[in-house]
Design a protein around this motif. Structure first.
Motif: not given
Length: 114
Positions: A66-67, A70, A73-74
């Protein structure tokens, strides 16, 4: 006159497998798209017995994946409007008057619990 091709990266495909003691336990996949503020992570249990016996370790791998989602996405948010030229250089999409094409970047995330 010459043709200059440019690619705008609109999505990143991520795939990972949680492996415990040499056994593939859970496969995790998603595609991060710069037009969405979220992405669905697909989880496929490959070995239910090992999954049940190592739930804590598998959950750590899921959180680590999940990290990575993220971070992707960033990365897309930070590079929104950036065009990657054929020669590998980047330019602003606002300054581009050439032909653009979409391209998907593939990243691999792998995690292993011991």
């Amino acid at each position: 006159m010459s043709l200059i091709n440019k690619k705008t990266i609109n999505s990143i495909k991520l795939e990972s497998t949680s492996t415990i003691n040499g056994r593939d336990v859970v496969k995790l996949t998603t595609t991060v798209d710069n037009s969405a503020s979220f992405s669905n992570v697909n989880q496929q249990v490959l070995d239910q017995t090992t999954y049940d016996a190592n739930l804590s370790a598998v959950r750590k791998d899921i959180l680590a994946f999940q990290q990575v989602v993220f971070d992707a996405q960033d990365e897309l948010d930070a590079n929104q409007g950036v065009v990657i030229n054929d020669d590998g250089t980047a330019s602003s999409a606002a300054n581009s008057s050439s032909v653009s094409s979409s391209a998907a970047a593939t990243s691999q995330a792998s995690s292993a619990a011991e």
